[in-house]
Design a protein around this motif. Structure first.
Motif, PDB file in Angstrom:
ATOM      1  N   ASP A 143      -0.887  13.491   4.558  1.00 52.54           N
ATOM      2  CA  ASP A 143       0.090  13.123   3.530  1.00 52.54           C
ATOM      3  C   ASP A 143       1.089  12.166   4.166  1.00 52.54           C
ATOM      4  N   PHE A 144       1.034  10.888   3.749  1.00 49.52           N
ATOM      5  CA  PHE A 144       1.966   9.907   4.300  1.00 49.52           C
ATOM      6  C   PHE A 144       3.328   9.970   3.621  1.00 49.52           C
ATOM      7  N   GLY A 145       3.425  10.717   2.542  1.00 54.63           N
ATOM      8  CA  GLY A 145       4.720  10.983   1.912  1.00 54.63           C
ATOM      9  C   GLY A 145       5.504   9.746   1.518  1.00 54.63           C
ATOM     10  N   PHE A 146       4.913   8.892   0.699  1.00 55.90           N
ATOM     11  CA  PHE A 146       5.596   7.675   0.262  1.00 55.90           C
ATOM     12  C   PHE A 146       6.916   8.024  -0.427  1.00 55.90           C
ATOM     13  N   LYS A 147       7.991   7.359   0.019  1.00 57.36           N
ATOM     14  CA  LYS A 147       9.306   7.596  -0.570  1.00 57.36           C
ATOM     15  C   LYS A 147       9.910   6.331  -1.170  1.00 57.36           C
ATOM     16  N   LYS A 148       9.752   5.210  -0.412  1.00 59.86           N
ATOM     17  CA  LYS A 148      10.420   3.999  -0.879  1.00 59.86           C
ATOM     18  C   LYS A 148       9.799   2.770  -0.232  1.00 59.86           C
ATOM     19  N   SER A 149       9.726   1.658  -0.983  1.00 59.55           N
ATOM     20  CA  SER A 149       9.306   0.389  -0.418  1.00 59.55           C
ATOM     21  C   SER A 149       9.889  -0.744  -1.257  1.00 59.55           C
ATOM     22  N   THR A 150      10.487  -1.722  -0.576  1.00 58.23           N
ATOM     23  CA  THR A 150      11.016  -2.893  -1.278  1.00 58.23           C
ATOM     24  C   THR A 150      10.003  -4.032  -1.287  1.00 58.23           C
ATOM     25  N   ILE A 151       8.875  -3.859  -0.617  1.00 65.15           N
ATOM     26  CA  ILE A 151       7.795  -4.846  -0.648  1.00 65.15           C
ATOM     27  C   ILE A 151       6.785  -4.386  -1.700  1.00 65.15           C
ATOM     28  N   GLU A 152       6.584  -5.201  -2.699  1.00 63.98           N
ATOM     29  CA  GLU A 152       5.797  -4.795  -3.856  1.00 63.98           C
ATOM     30  C   GLU A 152       4.392  -4.349  -3.484  1.00 63.98           C
ATOM     31  N   GLU A 153       3.759  -5.046  -2.539  1.00 69.93           N
ATOM     32  CA  GLU A 153       2.376  -4.702  -2.187  1.00 69.93           C
ATOM     33  C   GLU A 153       2.281  -3.410  -1.373  1.00 69.93           C
ATOM     34  N   LEU A 154       3.350  -3.083  -0.679  1.00 66.70           N
ATOM     35  CA  LEU A 154       3.370  -1.821   0.077  1.00 66.70           C
ATOM     36  C   LEU A 154       3.848  -0.704  -0.846  1.00 66.70           C
ATOM     37  N   ASN A 155       3.092  -0.432  -1.875  1.00 68.50           N
ATOM     38  CA  ASN A 155       3.502   0.553  -2.863  1.00 68.50           C
ATOM     39  C   ASN A 155       2.832   1.903  -2.611  1.00 68.50           C
ATOM     40  N   LYS A 156       3.148   2.843  -3.449  1.00 78.54           N
ATOM     41  CA  LYS A 156       2.616   4.202  -3.293  1.00 78.54           C
ATOM     42  C   LYS A 156       1.095   4.227  -3.414  1.00 78.54           C
ATOM     43  N   GLU A 157       0.530   3.405  -4.283  1.00 79.46           N
ATOM     44  CA  GLU A 157      -0.912   3.375  -4.464  1.00 79.46           C
ATOM     45  C   GLU A 157      -1.622   2.937  -3.182  1.00 79.46           C
ATOM     46  N   LEU A 158      -1.063   1.906  -2.523  1.00 80.67           N
ATOM     47  CA  LEU A 158      -1.677   1.445  -1.285  1.00 80.67           C
ATOM     48  C   LEU A 158      -1.577   2.505  -0.195  1.00 80.67           C
ATOM     49  N   ILE A 159      -0.397   3.085  -0.036  1.00 84.84           N
ATOM     50  CA  ILE A 159      -0.206   4.095   1.013  1.00 84.84           C
ATOM     51  C   ILE A 159      -1.103   5.301   0.767  1.00 84.84           C
ATOM     52  N   SER A 215      -3.918   5.263  -0.874  1.00 84.84           N
ATOM     53  CA  SER A 215      -5.311   4.867  -0.668  1.00 84.84           C
ATOM     54  C   SER A 215      -5.662   4.843   0.816  1.00 84.84           C
ATOM     55  N   ILE A 216      -4.682   4.453   1.641  1.00 83.06           N
ATOM     56  CA  ILE A 216      -4.911   4.482   3.090  1.00 83.06           C
ATOM     57  C   ILE A 216      -5.153   5.915   3.547  1.00 83.06           C
ATOM     58  N   ALA A 217      -4.388   6.839   2.975  1.00 78.85           N
ATOM     59  CA  ALA A 217      -4.551   8.253   3.343  1.00 78.85           C
ATOM     60  C   ALA A 217      -5.929   8.764   2.948  1.00 78.85           C
ATOM     61  N   THR A 218      -6.464   8.284   1.825  1.00 80.58           N
ATOM     62  CA  THR A 218      -7.781   8.754   1.385  1.00 80.58           C
ATOM     63  C   THR A 218      -8.903   8.198   2.255  1.00 80.58           C
ATOM     64  N   LEU A 219      -8.632   7.098   2.986  1.00 79.93           N
ATOM     65  CA  LEU A 219      -9.662   6.545   3.863  1.00 79.93           C
ATOM     66  C   LEU A 219      -9.937   7.435   5.070  1.00 79.93           C
ATOM     67  N   VAL A 220      -8.965   8.258   5.415  1.00 75.37           N
ATOM     68  CA  VAL A 220      -9.128   9.133   6.578  1.00 75.37           C
ATOM     69  C   VAL A 220     -10.071  10.278   6.196  1.00 75.37           C
ATOM     70  N   PRO A 221     -11.243  10.388   6.837  1.00 75.78           N
ATOM     71  CA  PRO A 221     -12.195  11.456   6.471  1.00 75.78           C
ATOM     72  C   PRO A 221     -11.639  12.832   6.796  1.00 75.78           C
ATOM     73  N   ARG A 222     -11.818  13.765   5.879  1.00 74.98           N
ATOM     74  CA  ARG A 222     -11.299  15.126   6.110  1.00 74.98           C
ATOM     75  C   ARG A 222     -12.162  15.882   7.118  1.00 74.98           C
ATOM     76  N   GLU A 223     -13.446  15.601   7.129  1.00 79.66           N
ATOM     77  CA  GLU A 223     -14.346  16.216   8.117  1.00 79.66           C
ATOM     78  C   GLU A 223     -15.353  15.176   8.577  1.00 79.66           C
TER      79      GLU A 223
END
Length: 498
Positions: free
Chosen positions: A155-171, A173-181
Motif C-alpha cells: 500500500d503506497f498510501g497516496f495522499k497528495k500530488s500537485t503533478i497531474e500525471e502522478l495521481n492516485k491511479e498511477l500510484i 497501478s504501480i502497487a498492483t505491478l508488484v506480484p503478491r506471490e
C-alpha cells in the motif's frame, strides 16, 4: 539339450540387461511397514558414485549411469536394512526398505559408555582427520536454488500530488505491478573442482524456471517516472525527499549526470556478465553452502565452536551406511541459536549427518517504522567417506528466510532556489505500508567424487559462456542424459499460466 537351455537363459538375461541399460530408471523408496517415503537414501552404483532419493523418496538413474553398473545397485538409509537389487530386476517401481532391527544400546552401556559431551569433544578432536580441507577432488554435482517471495501488503498510501500525471491511479497501478506471490527455480549440473577453500565449476547445463510476468521491470518503471519528472520539473530545481523527521536534498542535474554514468557502467557490466556473471553466481551459492559447513570457522552453525553453550543428549543409536552411529540431540543454552540432531560415527567420531534449525531470529531490526529480520535458517548435511579416508559432502541443504516491513510517510518535494517567495513547486506525498517475506533454499547433490592432483586442478577449465535455459513449465525431458535430484511436487506442477 541342457546346454541349449542354458544358452537361451543366458541370452535372455543379456537381452534384459541390455534393455535395462538403454533407458532411464526411476523408482520410489518407501518404508515397508508405514508405507511412508524414505528421503535422502543413498543408491550406490559403484565406489564413490551414486544418487540420492529426494524428499519424496524418488530417485532416478540415467542411461549413462546404468551402463557403468556391474550387476547390482545397493540402497542404504539411516535405520533401514541395506538392500541389493540386481540390475536386471531394477525397473520403474516402488521399492520397499525394511527397518533395521538392532539392540545397540545394551552393547554400548556394557562397554565403557561415553556421555554426549564426551562424544562431542571427540568429534572436535578428530575434525582435522575426518574433514581434511586440503583434499582436492573432482565432483559431479547437481545444484538447485528455490526462491519464494510473498508480499503480504503493498500500500503506497497516496495522499497528495500537485503533478497531474502522478495521481492516485498511477500510484495504485504501480502497487498492483508488484506480484503478491512468486517462485523461482534454478538448476545446474556440472563438474566441481577443488576443496572447501578454492574451487572451479565447469557447468554442463542449466535451467531457470519462473513466471516472467511476475518479474517486475524496475528499469521500465524508472523510465516512466523519470519522464514524468522531466516534463513537470524545472531544470534548476532540486528534490527534497522526506520520510518522517528525516530529509535529504537531491540536485536534479546530479541525477541526470548519475544516470548518464550509470548507463555507461551498465553497458560495461552487461558485456562482462555475458561471459561469467551466471557462472560466478553459481560458484557463490555453492561457496555459501561450503562456508556454512559446521566445522568451518565462519559458519553460523556454532554447535562445536560454542559447544559449552549447547546441551547435548544421546537419544539412541542407529546405522548409517552399515556403520553404528550415536543419535545426539542438541538444544541451545541461553541465547544460542540452533536445535537439531547430529549423527556421529561410533568408530571415528565423524558427524556423518546433521539436521539443524534456528530457534530464534538470527538477526532483527526495528526502528521508526522499518522492520527486518532473518527468521529462518535450517538445513541438512550428509557426508560420505571418500577414497582418501576423510569425509566429504554427499548432500547439502540450506534454507534461509527473512521478513521486512516499511510503515512510514514519504514526501518528494520540488523546490527551486531561483523562484521568489515560496520555493516549493510540486509535491508527492505517500504513506508507505509494505510488508513481505522471502525464503531461499539451496540444495547440492554429489553423484560421484574422485581425488585429483594440484596439476589436474590447475588444468581444469570453466565454461564461462554458459547461460541458463528459460523454462515456463517443468520439462522432465530437459535433463535427459544428466544426473539430477528428482524435483519435488511443487516444481513438477509449476507452469506459467498465460
Amino acid at each position: 539339450m541342457t546346454t541349449i537351455i542354458k544358452y537361451i537363459i543366458t541370452l535372455l538375461a543379456g537381452l534384459l540387461i541390455s534393455g535395462m541399460t538403454a533407458q532411464t530408471v526411476s523408482a520410489t523408496l518407501i518404508d515397508s511397514k508405514t508405507q511412508a517415503p524414505v528421503p535422502f537414501a543413498t543408491i550406490e552404483l559403484s565406489e564413490n558414485q551414486g544418487v540420492i532419493s529426494n524428499e519424496d523418496g524418488i530417485f532416478t538413474i540415467t542411461e549413462a549411469q546404468l551402463k557403468k553398473v556391474k550387476d547390482s545397485v545397493y540402497i542404504s538409509s539411516m535405520g533401514y536394512e541395506r538392500k541389493g537389487i540386481l540390475l536386471a530386476s531394477l525397473t520403474d517401481s516402488i521399492i520397499q526398505l525394511a527397518p533395521k532391527s538392532f539392540e545397540l544400546k545394551g552393547v554400548f552401556l556394557s562397554s565403557n559408555p561415553l556421555s554426549a559431551k564426551e562424544v562431542i569433544e571427540k568429534v572436535k578432536e578428530n575434525l582435522d582427520k575426518n574433514y581434511y580441507v586440503q583434499d582436492l577432488s573432482k565432483k559431479k554435482i547437481f545444484f538447485r536454488q528455490s526462491d519464494f517471495n510473498t508480499m503480504k501488503k503493498v500500500d503506497f498510501g497516496f495522499k497528495k500530488s500537485t503533478i497531474e500525471e502522478l495521481n492516485k491511479e498511477l500510484i495504485d497501478s504501480i502497487a498492483t505491478l508488484v506480484p503478491r506471490e512468486s517462485s523461482y527455480y534454478r538448476e545446474v549440473v556440472g563438474d566441481f573442482y577443488g576443496n572447501y577453500r578454492k574451487h572451479k565449476f565447469h557447468i554442463d547445463k542449466a535451467a531457470e524456471l519462473y513466471d516472467k510476468s511476475k518479474d517486475v521491470s524496475v528499469d521500465g518503471l524508472s523510465e516512466r517516472l523519470e519522464t514524468i519528472f522531466k516534463e513537470n520539473v524545472k531544470p534548476d530545481s532540486y528534490l527534497k525527499i522526506k520520510s518522517g523527521l528525516f530529509g535529504t536534498k537531491v540536485q536534479l542535474d546530479s541525477i541526470t549526470a548519475a544516470n548518464e554514468d550509470a548507463n555507461k557502467v551498465k553497458v560495461e557490466v552487461e558485456n562482462a556478465s555475458e561471459k561469467n556473471y551466471f557462472q560466478q553466481q553459481m560458484k557463490d551459492r555453492i561457496s555459501e553452502l561450503y562456508t556454512q559447513l559446521f566445522f568451518n570457522e565462519d559458519s553460523k552453525i556454532d554447535i562445536l565452536e560454542k559447544s559449552n553453550r549447547y546441551e547435548f543428549e544421546i537419544r539412541d543409536y542407529t546405522f548409517i551406511d552399515q556403520e553404528p552411529v550415536y543419535i545426539i540431540d542438541f538444544l541451545p543454552k541461553g541465547k544460542k541459536d540452533f536445535k537439531g540432531t547430529a549423527y556421529v560415527n561410533t568408530n571415528d567420531f565423524a558427524i556423518v549427518r546433521l539436521e539443524f534449525a534456528n530457534v530464534r531470529p538470527l538477526f532483527k531490526f526495528g526502528l521508526l517504522g522499518i522492520r527486518y529480520g532473518e527468521d529462518v535458517y535450517r538445513g541438512k548435511m550428509l557426508f560420505a567417506k571418500n577414497s582418501s579416508g576423510s569425509y566429504s559432502p554427499r548432500y547439502l541443504e540450506l534454507e534461509n528466510g527473512n521478513y521486512f516491513g516499511v510503515d512510514r510517510p514519504l514526501k518528494v518535494i520540488e523546490k527551486n532556489k531561483h523562484v521568489k517567495g515560496r520555493r516549493k513547486q510540486n509535491e508527492l506525498s505517500l504513506a508507505l505500508d509494505v510488508q513481505g517475506t522471502s525464503v531461499s533454499k539451496y540444495e547440492m547433490v554429489v553423484f560421484n567424487s574422485e581425488d585429483i592432483s594440484s596439476t589436474a586442478y590447475e588444468a581444469a577449465s570453466e565454461n564461462e559462456n554458459i547461460k541458463a535455459t528459460y523454462l515456463s513449465k517443468y520439462d522432465p525431458n530437459f535433463w535427459t542424459g544428466h544426473s539430477i535430484m528428482e524435483p519435488n511436487a511443487a516444481i513438477q506442477a509449476f507452469e506459467v499460466v498465460e
